[in-house]
Scaffold this motif. Structure first.
Motif, PDB file in Angstrom:
ATOM      1  N   ARG A  92       0.831  -1.200   0.000  1.00  0.00           N
ATOM      2  CA  ARG A  92       0.000   0.000   0.000  1.00  0.00           C
ATOM      3  C   ARG A  92       0.866   1.251   0.000  1.00  0.00           C
ATOM      4  O   ARG A  92       1.823   1.358   0.769  1.00  0.00           O
ATOM      5  CB  ARG A  92      -0.910   0.027   1.229  1.00  0.00           C
ATOM      6  CG  ARG A  92      -2.204  -0.734   1.033  1.00  0.00           C
ATOM      7  CD  ARG A  92      -3.121  -0.608   2.217  1.00  0.00           C
ATOM      8  NE  ARG A  92      -4.439  -1.140   1.887  1.00  0.00           N
ATOM      9  CZ  ARG A  92      -5.412  -1.340   2.771  1.00  0.00           C
ATOM     10  NH1 ARG A  92      -5.209  -1.037   4.053  1.00  0.00           N
ATOM     11  NH2 ARG A  92      -6.581  -1.821   2.393  1.00  0.00           N
ATOM     12  N   ILE A  93       0.473   2.202  -0.846  1.00  0.00           N
ATOM     13  CA  ILE A  93       1.152   3.496  -0.925  1.00  0.00           C
ATOM     14  C   ILE A  93       0.129   4.587  -0.640  1.00  0.00           C
ATOM     15  O   ILE A  93      -0.850   4.743  -1.368  1.00  0.00           O
ATOM     16  CB  ILE A  93       1.794   3.708  -2.303  1.00  0.00           C
ATOM     17  CG1 ILE A  93       2.774   2.571  -2.621  1.00  0.00           C
ATOM     18  CG2 ILE A  93       2.499   5.067  -2.359  1.00  0.00           C
ATOM     19  CD1 ILE A  93       3.374   2.646  -4.013  1.00  0.00           C
ATOM     20  N   MET A 116       0.180   5.844 -11.852  1.00  0.00           N
ATOM     21  CA  MET A 116       1.342   5.286 -11.168  1.00  0.00           C
ATOM     22  C   MET A 116       1.058   3.851 -10.715  1.00  0.00           C
ATOM     23  O   MET A 116       1.913   2.950 -10.854  1.00  0.00           O
ATOM     24  CB  MET A 116       1.685   6.169  -9.974  1.00  0.00           C
ATOM     25  CG  MET A 116       2.833   5.680  -9.122  1.00  0.00           C
ATOM     26  SD  MET A 116       3.093   6.810  -7.725  1.00  0.00           S
ATOM     27  CE  MET A 116       4.218   5.837  -6.730  1.00  0.00           C
ATOM     28  N   GLN A 117      -0.112   3.614 -10.173  1.00  0.00           N
ATOM     29  CA  GLN A 117      -0.474   2.262  -9.732  1.00  0.00           C
ATOM     30  C   GLN A 117      -0.451   1.279 -10.894  1.00  0.00           C
ATOM     31  O   GLN A 117       0.040   0.151 -10.765  1.00  0.00           O
ATOM     32  CB  GLN A 117      -1.877   2.295  -9.102  1.00  0.00           C
ATOM     33  CG  GLN A 117      -2.382   0.949  -8.633  1.00  0.00           C
ATOM     34  CD  GLN A 117      -3.717   1.051  -7.919  1.00  0.00           C
ATOM     35  OE1 GLN A 117      -3.822   1.635  -6.857  1.00  0.00           O
ATOM     36  NE2 GLN A 117      -4.756   0.474  -8.512  1.00  0.00           N
ATOM     37  N   ILE A 161       4.386   2.568   2.194  1.00  0.00           N
ATOM     38  CA  ILE A 161       5.081   3.758   1.704  1.00  0.00           C
ATOM     39  C   ILE A 161       4.147   4.955   1.843  1.00  0.00           C
ATOM     40  O   ILE A 161       2.942   4.851   1.589  1.00  0.00           O
ATOM     41  CB  ILE A 161       5.496   3.605   0.227  1.00  0.00           C
ATOM     42  CG1 ILE A 161       6.457   2.423   0.054  1.00  0.00           C
ATOM     43  CG2 ILE A 161       6.140   4.890  -0.304  1.00  0.00           C
ATOM     44  CD1 ILE A 161       6.750   2.084  -1.393  1.00  0.00           C
ATOM     45  N   VAL A 162       4.693   6.077   2.260  1.00  0.00           N
ATOM     46  CA  VAL A 162       3.952   7.336   2.299  1.00  0.00           C
ATOM     47  C   VAL A 162       4.600   8.286   1.312  1.00  0.00           C
ATOM     48  O   VAL A 162       5.796   8.586   1.404  1.00  0.00           O
ATOM     49  CB  VAL A 162       3.954   7.956   3.711  1.00  0.00           C
ATOM     50  CG1 VAL A 162       3.321   9.347   3.681  1.00  0.00           C
ATOM     51  CG2 VAL A 162       3.215   7.052   4.679  1.00  0.00           C
ATOM     52  N   LEU A 163       3.818   8.742   0.348  1.00  0.00           N
ATOM     53  CA  LEU A 163       4.301   9.653  -0.691  1.00  0.00           C
ATOM     54  C   LEU A 163       3.745  11.041  -0.422  1.00  0.00           C
ATOM     55  O   LEU A 163       2.532  11.263  -0.496  1.00  0.00           O
ATOM     56  CB  LEU A 163       3.852   9.157  -2.061  1.00  0.00           C
ATOM     57  CG  LEU A 163       4.250   9.988  -3.283  1.00  0.00           C
ATOM     58  CD1 LEU A 163       5.762  10.003  -3.463  1.00  0.00           C
ATOM     59  CD2 LEU A 163       3.569   9.472  -4.543  1.00  0.00           C
ATOM     60  N   LEU A 164       4.615  11.985  -0.087  1.00  0.00           N
ATOM     61  CA  LEU A 164       4.209  13.377   0.122  1.00  0.00           C
ATOM     62  C   LEU A 164       4.377  14.143  -1.176  1.00  0.00           C
ATOM     63  O   LEU A 164       5.499  14.334  -1.657  1.00  0.00           O
ATOM     64  CB  LEU A 164       5.048  14.029   1.220  1.00  0.00           C
ATOM     65  CG  LEU A 164       4.814  15.532   1.435  1.00  0.00           C
ATOM     66  CD1 LEU A 164       3.388  15.805   1.898  1.00  0.00           C
ATOM     67  CD2 LEU A 164       5.822  16.104   2.425  1.00  0.00           C
ATOM     68  N   ALA A 313       8.695   5.785  12.400  1.00  0.00           N
ATOM     69  CA  ALA A 313       8.189   5.213  13.645  1.00  0.00           C
ATOM     70  C   ALA A 313       7.137   4.142  13.385  1.00  0.00           C
ATOM     71  O   ALA A 313       6.895   3.285  14.251  1.00  0.00           O
ATOM     72  CB  ALA A 313       7.599   6.312  14.518  1.00  0.00           C
ATOM     73  N   HIS A 314       6.540   4.165  12.192  1.00  0.00           N
ATOM     74  CA  HIS A 314       5.545   3.155  11.813  1.00  0.00           C
ATOM     75  C   HIS A 314       6.124   2.134  10.829  1.00  0.00           C
ATOM     76  O   HIS A 314       5.375   1.415  10.151  1.00  0.00           O
ATOM     77  CB  HIS A 314       4.314   3.833  11.206  1.00  0.00           C
ATOM     78  CG  HIS A 314       3.437   4.513  12.220  1.00  0.00           C
ATOM     79  ND1 HIS A 314       3.724   5.763  12.724  1.00  0.00           N
ATOM     80  CD2 HIS A 314       2.293   4.104  12.835  1.00  0.00           C
ATOM     81  CE1 HIS A 314       2.785   6.110  13.591  1.00  0.00           C
ATOM     82  NE2 HIS A 314       1.916   5.120  13.687  1.00  0.00           N
ATOM     83  N   ASP A 315       7.458   2.076  10.768  1.00  0.00           N
ATOM     84  CA  ASP A 315       8.155   1.083   9.924  1.00  0.00           C
ATOM     85  C   ASP A 315       7.719   1.144   8.466  1.00  0.00           C
ATOM     86  O   ASP A 315       7.577   0.119   7.788  1.00  0.00           O
ATOM     87  CB  ASP A 315       7.930  -0.337  10.470  1.00  0.00           C
ATOM     88  CG  ASP A 315       8.543  -0.518  11.850  1.00  0.00           C
ATOM     89  OD1 ASP A 315       9.651   0.010  12.084  1.00  0.00           O
ATOM     90  OD2 ASP A 315       7.911  -1.166  12.698  1.00  0.00           O
ATOM     91  N   ALA A 316       7.477   2.350   7.982  1.00  0.00           N
ATOM     92  CA  ALA A 316       7.141   2.547   6.570  1.00  0.00           C
ATOM     93  C   ALA A 316       8.241   3.391   5.920  1.00  0.00           C
ATOM     94  O   ALA A 316       9.153   3.879   6.587  1.00  0.00           O
ATOM     95  CB  ALA A 316       5.782   3.229   6.436  1.00  0.00           C
ATOM     96  N   LYS A 317       8.141   3.538   4.602  1.00  0.00           N
ATOM     97  CA  LYS A 317       9.141   4.303   3.850  1.00  0.00           C
ATOM     98  C   LYS A 317       8.525   5.634   3.419  1.00  0.00           C
ATOM     99  O   LYS A 317       7.377   5.678   2.967  1.00  0.00           O
ATOM    100  CB  LYS A 317       9.593   3.515   2.619  1.00  0.00           C
ATOM    101  CG  LYS A 317      10.786   4.133   1.897  1.00  0.00           C
ATOM    102  CD  LYS A 317      11.226   3.250   0.743  1.00  0.00           C
ATOM    103  CE  LYS A 317      12.473   3.793   0.045  1.00  0.00           C
ATOM    104  NZ  LYS A 317      13.665   3.759   0.902  1.00  0.00           N
TER     105      LYS A 317
END
Length: 418
Positions: A92-93, A116-117, A161-164, A313-317
């Motif tokens: 999940r992104i 992108m998906q 993954i968190v995409l800003l 802190a949430h073990d994501a990228k």
């Protein structure tokens, strides 16, 4: 006495007749508008934490740029429905951003994160797992509201993954109260520590917007096409008046001295226009020259660091991407040079490069789209921003979303992200 009573009865009868006629007319208008498929709701509601947010289950037509039927899902996201628990075979992104991510201007399947998906699914990234993009973008959000969104709405979906997605045109100014003065939360430095300022909750405007009277008005606006039509008419009139007032400035921009097309507009241009002539948001292309701009940048960069810490802190990228502004990616080099000269800038990619350098210095993965989008626009003679009469400016159009999504897909398909 009888004459007076008779006169009062006639007045009351006329008022009742007028009221009945008005109600009947509005009812007919409502039926006609619904039959014609017209709808133009406001997609937002008051939010205690972020100032405002998308209204769950809201739907209707958006036509300020392009024309799209918008559906907001049950969790208040401009996206499909997503189950809370992440399937085991899925990456999940989460996409966090403003109006470019919300993307009301294009159909859902045309948004950059949907493109992108598709690209990620096609290239077999992440060991061939299913790719699920979840969009948390909301128009007008600055990095402060995006950080609160991350903390309060994103984690229940367990993204990997968190995409800003940063819109340099206004995200930096959105992060500083003195620039925008809107009733939203801000982060400010106190004793060299970045802390939340949610004093907007105590403002008279926010209290009124959250009152029974305002909520009743919102319900009428959301459910009655007649009220929506009246609001659209008022907005159209205001827009026309604003454009009329801007005509002298627009003529100045068109007549700005055009330098040689050597991609160095400001060096060959006339004197740099005063800041007030180009507008506060366009100052983003210039080096900060006062305490306010330095503080706006300081807060923005501090928030990026806080988001990076939160994601780790949430073990994501965490990945930062800077998008593009219309002036950066005009397809015609001469038109770009004229626009850059009008803005009085030496480096149209200054904000993008500053964020890139900051992210790299702090070991945060970063994607800088604007230079690549400029190359694509020039090579293919295509506008990536704007619709109809406003081609070249405004939000990404279908082409902008497609190319932006493809470039992001290419990046995420690379070995670096596997």
């Amino acid at each position: 006495m009888a004459t007076v009573l008779s006169r009062k009865k006639r007045i009351i009868f006329k008022l009742v007749l007028l009221l009945t006629g008005t109600v009947f007319g509005l009812l007919i208008a409502e039926v006609v508008l619904r039959a014609a498929g017209y709808s133009s709701p406001v997609f937002y509601r008051v939010d205690e934490s972020r100032g405002y947010a998308l209204s769950p289950n809201m739907n209707g037509w958006y036509s300020k740029e392009g024309e799209t039927y918008i559906i907001i899902n049950s969790d208040g996201l401009r996206d499909n429905e997503h189950q809370i628990q992440k399937p085991a075979d899925t990456v999940r992104i989460a996409v966090i951003g403003d109006s470019y991510s919300e993307a009301l201007q294009v159909d859902l399947h045309e948004t950059f994160w949907k493109v992108m998906q598709e690209k990620l699914s096609a290239c077999g990234a992440f060991d061939g797992k299913k790719i699920e993009m979840i969009n948390f973008g909301v128009s007008g959000y600055g990095t402060a509201q995006e950080f609160l969104t991350l903390k309060e709405k994103v984690w229940k979906y367990s993204p990997d993954i968190v995409l800003l997605a940063i819109t340099t045109n206004n995200d930096i100014t959105d992060n500083y109260r003195a620039f925008k003065r809107t009733e939203i939360p801000y982060y400010v430095y106190r004793d060299n520590e970045l802390v939340l300022d949610d004093s907007f909750r105590n403002s008279a405007k926010f209290k009124f917007d959250n009152s029974f009277l305002a909520r009743t008005g919102s319900w009428l606006r959301d459910n009655l096409r007649v009220v929506q039509g009246m609001q659209d008419g008022q907005t159209a009139l205001k827009y026309w008046f604003d454009q009329w007032k801007k005509k002298p400035a627009a003529q100045t921009a068109v007549s700005a001295e055009s330098p040689a097309a050597n991609n160095e507009p400001a060096k060959n241009a006339a004197a740099t226009p005063p800041a007030g002539d180009v507008g506060i948001d366009n100052e983003i292309y210039r080096l900060p020259k006062n305490e306010q701009w330095n503080e706006a940048w300081r807060v923005t960069e501090g928030l990026i660091l806080k988001m990076d810490e939160e994601v780790k802190a949430h073990d994501a990228k965490f990945v930062v991407v800077t998008l593009s502004n219309g002036a950066q990616v005009l397809p015609d080099p001469k038109a770009r040079a004229e626009q850059w000269a009008y803005l009085g800038v030496e480096d149209i990619f200054y904000p993008d490069n500053r964020i890139k350098n900051f992210a790299e210095t702090n070991s945060i993965p970063v994607v800088t789209l604007a230079p690549e989008l400029q190359k694509y626009a020039e090579q293919n003679h295509i506008f990536l921003h704007g619709f109809e009469k406003n081609l070249g400016f405004g939000h990404w159009n279908q082409a902008g979303h497609r190319v932006g999504g493809e470039l992001l897909g290419k990046y995420f398909c690379s070995e670096a992200m596997k």
